[in-house]
Structures are given as structure tokens and as C-alpha cells.
Design an enzyme around this catalytic site. Structure first.
Site, PDB file in Angstrom:
ATOM      1  N   CYS A 146      22.681  92.637  74.828  1.00 26.45           N
ATOM      2  CA  CYS A 146      23.800  92.466  73.885  1.00 26.45           C
ATOM      3  C   CYS A 146      23.374  92.814  72.470  1.00 26.45           C
ATOM      4  O   CYS A 146      24.201  92.862  71.570  1.00 26.45           O
ATOM      5  CB  CYS A 146      24.280  91.021  73.869  1.00 26.45           C
ATOM      6  SG  CYS A 146      24.706  90.423  75.470  1.00 26.45           S
TER       7      CYS A 146
ATOM      8  N   LYS B 162      25.328  78.483  87.307  1.00 30.64           N
ATOM      9  CA  LYS B 162      25.632  79.611  88.193  1.00 30.64           C
ATOM     10  C   LYS B 162      24.967  80.868  87.645  1.00 30.64           C
ATOM     11  O   LYS B 162      25.360  81.382  86.603  1.00 30.64           O
ATOM     12  CB  LYS B 162      27.132  79.841  88.297  1.00 30.64           C
ATOM     13  CG  LYS B 162      27.367  80.965  89.272  1.00 30.64           C
ATOM     14  CD  LYS B 162      28.641  81.676  89.191  1.00 30.64           C
ATOM     15  CE  LYS B 162      28.637  82.900  90.081  1.00 30.64           C
ATOM     16  NZ  LYS B 162      27.696  83.956  89.645  1.00 30.64           N
TER      17      LYS B 162
ATOM     18  N   GLU C 130      30.563  98.339  73.248  1.00 32.10           N
ATOM     19  CA  GLU C 130      29.125  98.512  73.486  1.00 32.10           C
ATOM     20  C   GLU C 130      28.924  99.273  74.795  1.00 32.10           C
ATOM     21  O   GLU C 130      29.592  99.011  75.800  1.00 32.10           O
ATOM     22  CB  GLU C 130      28.365  97.187  73.429  1.00 32.10           C
ATOM     23  CG  GLU C 130      28.454  96.288  74.607  1.00 32.10           C
ATOM     24  CD  GLU C 130      27.768  94.937  74.412  1.00 32.10           C
ATOM     25  OE1 GLU C 130      26.715  94.874  73.777  1.00 32.10           O
ATOM     26  OE2 GLU C 130      28.302  93.944  74.938  1.00 32.10           O
TER      27      GLU C 130
ATOM     28  N   GLU D  39      27.601  83.155  74.122  1.00 36.65           N
ATOM     29  CA  GLU D  39      26.865  84.329  73.640  1.00 36.65           C
ATOM     30  C   GLU D  39      27.562  85.530  74.250  1.00 36.65           C
ATOM     31  O   GLU D  39      27.368  85.829  75.429  1.00 36.65           O
ATOM     32  CB  GLU D  39      25.407  84.285  74.119  1.00 36.65           C
ATOM     33  CG  GLU D  39      24.605  83.122  73.596  1.00 36.65           C
ATOM     34  CD  GLU D  39      24.395  83.152  72.097  1.00 36.65           C
ATOM     35  OE1 GLU D  39      24.678  84.188  71.454  1.00 36.65           O
ATOM     36  OE2 GLU D  39      23.969  82.125  71.560  1.00 36.65           O
TER      37      GLU D  39
END
Ligand code: SIN
Length: 481
Positions: A288, A178, A385, A254
């Protein structure tokens, strides 16, 4: 959208080798203009289950092929991706916003995983073990884990797909993937090229849809899916892990990062500024592994801040399709709101604004490249972040202090350090609690280096010689003779 080959612009899902229109559609918009660029098939749980059925059937045959056979199809896929790199980059920039030059770089980066794992497929091997009993022989076999589910993010609409799918299919697995609802067109173009390369029906199924939680749950609930691989937020990673507990799936995650970038006073200042610019402003700060907290030693703090602010002011912001643009829009209003919140919070708590700091005059979701100094650990940006073009500079006095601040995070994906002192390079690299440490460079990603994090940044490694292991089971065979 102007493409050399308009047939790459697919808008239906790809299930069992068929293009599936589904019952509903959802709009994909260009974040640079707000225009709708396509209406894509919006699949639900029933269609996802049909895709799993197809993957299960296809995987039986696919796993029986020789690794060389699988590698040859993958190599053809790689060649087609590279031959169509220009069109893929245009699709990517139009749906995601990153500058065309970066999009072209991503196509090559994404393709490199297909090439790499096509080669790795042929190097999977078990062992013959020294036996502890004279009448036994002990062996290990490495076998594909089976069918896997993959959920990929919008910030790398091509590379995060190939980094998961290539090792999986190289190992003899099949998948149901997906893509992010913001960027399904790159995924579908990849599927079109895989089909042209001769990938058998059902080995790679792409299910597009708006209802990510329902699709994720369907994949996690199904016992036949033996592994989930996901790139995205830690919050969603935890949900997928919980949902996969019932069928005890193998997980590759991740997840979020909060990368520190340490500049010591023995660093080469030009190199450090260039590295910080590359790490911070790549993809408008939406990776990231972008430096989120920049720690600079007190003696060089002012000089570093001045040089970084000058370089930041020079960045060209605009539509990624325009020649010379270096920073595109933020993906959506939610992303923009988080950046604004972090900047306001920092300034409210005493940070000093050197440049930028507000939405760009271009409007929409464009944000000015920003540099903040005098940052402190009580500010939101220190913990979360930002995922945006905000360079936040903290000051430190000694090495111990810098390591402690860098490690003061629930995340542990990537860290950077700049120093010309070899002993410090090793000392600090070893002390940083991060899965990746980049030294004297702002860019480390490639198909060869293992990508993955510690702590709440995830599980497993992608790319590299280790990446294929995530899709293999070790079977122990004990033979009495
Ligand atoms: C990411 O941001 O998730 C991926 C970045 C990379 O592969 O360099």
C-alpha cells in the site's frame, strides 16, 4: 514444501486452542507455479461465532494477568518466530510469491512487533489528575477494549498479523483473526508457535475461510467484538465500517494508498534512484506504500528516467524460492489484469515505454518490471494504485506544482521526497497530506514508526508507542473523599 520442522505446516483453523478441520476445505496455490500446496479448513459463520465465544471467555482471564506475565509469553513467541524464521519464510514465499530474502525480512519485521509490544505492555499507565474540587480525586485507568476482530491481507501474511495481534494481546485483549484466503498457512504457523509459547487457549483464534464477506459480517455484527482492525482496500474498509456501526465498534483501518514520490532537482540522483527502486519494486509493487506516482523535476527528469530504467531492466524475475530472484509473481490473475489495464491506458494516452510493459515470458502471473515516462493526470494510474511493478514518471516544474499534484488524490497513506535542501525538506513534508513522509529513503517501515493514513487511506496508527492505544479504553474514575 521442504521445511526443517514440517509440523509448522498447519492446515486447520485454530479455535480455542484446538485445530479445527471444519466441514469443507479450500485450496491454497503457489502463485509462482499454480500448484495446490494445501487444502485448508473453510469455516463459516457458525464456527466464527464459536471462536468469538472462546475469545470472550479467554479474554476475562487474560486481562487479569499482569502485563509482565503477558509480556513473558509474547517474548517466548518472538523467540520461537525468530528461531523458525527460515521455515516461516519458505511457507510465506510458497503461498504468496515474494522472494525468499524479502520473506525473511518480513519474518523479522513481523516478529519485531511481538517484541516491541511485549515491552509496551509494561508501560501502559493511567494518570492522577489535578482535581478542580478539594473533596474529589480524579484518576484515569487504561483498560483493554475487550475482544477484537482482525482481517489481514495477503501481501504481508505475517507482519500484518503481528502488527495487529501483538498490541491487542499485549493490552489484555483476545482476538478472532481471519487471514487472507490466499495466505492462511503463514497465519496458522504463527498460531502453532504462539501455542508452543504458552499463549492460553482462546486468546488468539485464527478462522480460515473462503467466504470473507460472511466472516467479516459475522465479526462486525457481534456486539461482543468491541473493535475491528483491517488492512485492505478502501472499498472493503467502508463496508466493515458500515457493518460495525450497529454495535459502535472502534475501528482501525489501513486502506488503499496512491503514494507520490517527489524527486527535486537538488536531490542526490543516485540516492533518489535507489530509493525509488526500493519503494517501487518491493514485493513486486504490491504494498500500500509502494510509490505509485513518481514526480520528477524537469531539469533532472531525463537523467533520472535513464538511470531508473537501467536499474529496472537488471531486476531478476522468477520463482521467489530461486536464489537471486528479486521479483516474484503477481498474486493472481485479477491483480495482473489491473496492471495490464493501467499500462495499456497510459500508453494509449501518450505515455512512453522505457522498459517492460507486458506479462513476462515466464507466463503465469509474472509481469515485466516496467518504466513509463510522459505520464499525465488523466491516466488511470494517476487515480488508482496499480499494485504492480510499474514505475510511472510524471514531470513537474516547481515545488508548488509538485505538492499540488501529489495531494491530488483521495488517498493519503505514504509519500516520499528526495531533496538535499533542508528548508524544502520541512516545507514539503508539512504540505504533503499523507500520514507518512519518507525523506531521502525508499523504506521507512519498522515497529517504532507509526503506520497509518489520512483521508480515504484509513483510521488509526499501527506499530510505535501509539499502536497499543488502539486496543485500550480510558476510564475516568472520580473519587469523593
Ligand atoms: C502494507 O502494504 O499494507 C504494509 C507495508 C508496510 O508495512 O511497510
Amino acid at each position: 514444501m521442504r521445511l526443517n520442522d514440517p509440523s509448522l505446516l498447519r492446515v486447520d483453523s485454530y479455535v480455542d486452542g484446538n485445530w479445527l478441520a471444519g466441514k469443507r476445505r479450500f485450496a491454497v496455490t503457489n502463485p509462482a507455479t499454480g500448484e495446490v500446496i494445501a487444502n485448508v479448513a473453510d469455516l463459516g459463520p457458525a464456527e466464527v461465532t464459536a471462536a468469538i465465544d472462546a475469545a470472550v471467555t479467554a479474554q476475562r482471564e487474560w486481562s487479569k494477568r499482569t502485563a509482565k506475565d503477558r509480556a513473558m509469553i509474547m517474548r517466548m513467541w518472538y523467540d520461537l518466530v525468530m528461531a523458525n524464521a527460515e521455515d516461516l519464510a519458505v511457507i510465506l514465499t510458497t503461498e504468496m510469491g515474494k522472494p525468499l530474502a524479502e520473506a525473511k525480512g518480513e519474518v523479522a519485521y513481523g516478529a519485531s512487533f511481538i517484541d516491541w509490544f511485549a515491552e509496551e505492555a509494561r508501560r501502559v499507565c493511567g494518570d492522577v489528575l489535578e482535581t478542580p474540587q478539594a473533596d474529589k480525586r480524579l484518576l484515569t485507568l487504561k483498560q483493554p477494549i475487550g475482544v477484537f476482530g482482525a482481517i489481514t491481507p495477503w501481501n504481508f501474511p505475517i507482519a500484518m498479523i503481528t502488527r495487529k495481534v501483538a498490541p491487542g494481546i499485549a493490552a489484555g485483549c483476545a482476538c478472532v483473526l481471519k487471514p487472507a484466503e490466499q495466505t492462511p498457512l503463514s497465519a496458522l504457523a504463527l498460531a502453532e508457535l504462539a501455542e508452543r509459547a504458552g499463549l492460553p487457549s482462546g486468546v488468539m483464534n485464527i478462522v480460515t475461510g473462503m467466504n470473507a464477506p460472511a466472516i467479516g459480517q459475522t465479526l462486525c455484527d457481534d456486539n461482543r467484538i468491541r473493535k475491528m482492525t483491517f488492512t485492505g482496500s478502501t472499498e472493503v474498509g467502508r463496508i466493515l465500517m458500515r457493518q460495525s456501526a450497529g454495535s459502535v465498534k472502534k475501528m482501525s483501518l489501513e486502506l488503499g494508498g496512491n503514494a507520490p514520490l517527489l524527486v527535486f532537482d537538488d536531490a542526490d540522483l543516485d540516492k533518489a534512484v535507489t530509493g525509488a527502486m526500493m519503494s517501487k519494486f518491493r514485493n513486486a509493487g504490491q504494498t500500500c506504500v509502494c510509490a505509485n506516482r513518481i514526480f520528477v523535476q524537469d531539469k533532472i527528469y531525463d537523467a533520472f528516467a535513464k538511470q531508473l530504467a537501467e536499474a529496472t531492466k537488471a531486476l531478476q524475475v522468477g520463482n521467489g524460492l530461486t536464489e537471486g530472484v528479486e521479483q516474484g509473481p503477481i498474486i493472481d490473475n485479477q491483480g495482473l489484469a489491473k496492471i495490464e489495464r493501467h499500462v495499456e491506458d497510459a500508453i494509449g494516452k501518450g505515455a512512453n515505454l522505457l522498459t517492460g510493459g507486458k506479462p513476462h515470458a515466464l507466463g503465469g502471473t509474472f509481469f515485466e518490471p516496467t518504466v513509463l515516462t510522459e505520464m499525465t493526470s488523466d491516466m488511470q494510474l494517476f487515480r488508482e494504485e496499480t499494485f504492480g511493478p510499474v514505475a510511472a514518471l510524471f514531470k513537474f516544474s516547481d515545488e508548488e506544482d509538485a505538492i499540488a499534484m501529489a495531494n491530488d488524490s483521495e488517498f493519503g497513506l505514504a509519500a516520499y521526497l528526495f531533496t538535499e535542501n533542508a528548508a524544502r525538506l520541512f516545507r514539503v513534508s508539512e504540505a504533503l497530506e499523507f500520514g507518512i513522509v519518507a525523506v531521502n529513503t525508499g523504506i521507512f517501515s519498522s515497529e517504532v514508526g507509526p503506520f497509518g493514513g489520512l483521508k480515504n487511506s484509513g483510521l488509526g496508527r499501527e506499530g510505535s508507542k501509539y499502536g497499543i492505544d488502539e486496543f485500550l479504553e480510558i476510564k475516568f474514575v472520580c473519587v469523593g473523599i
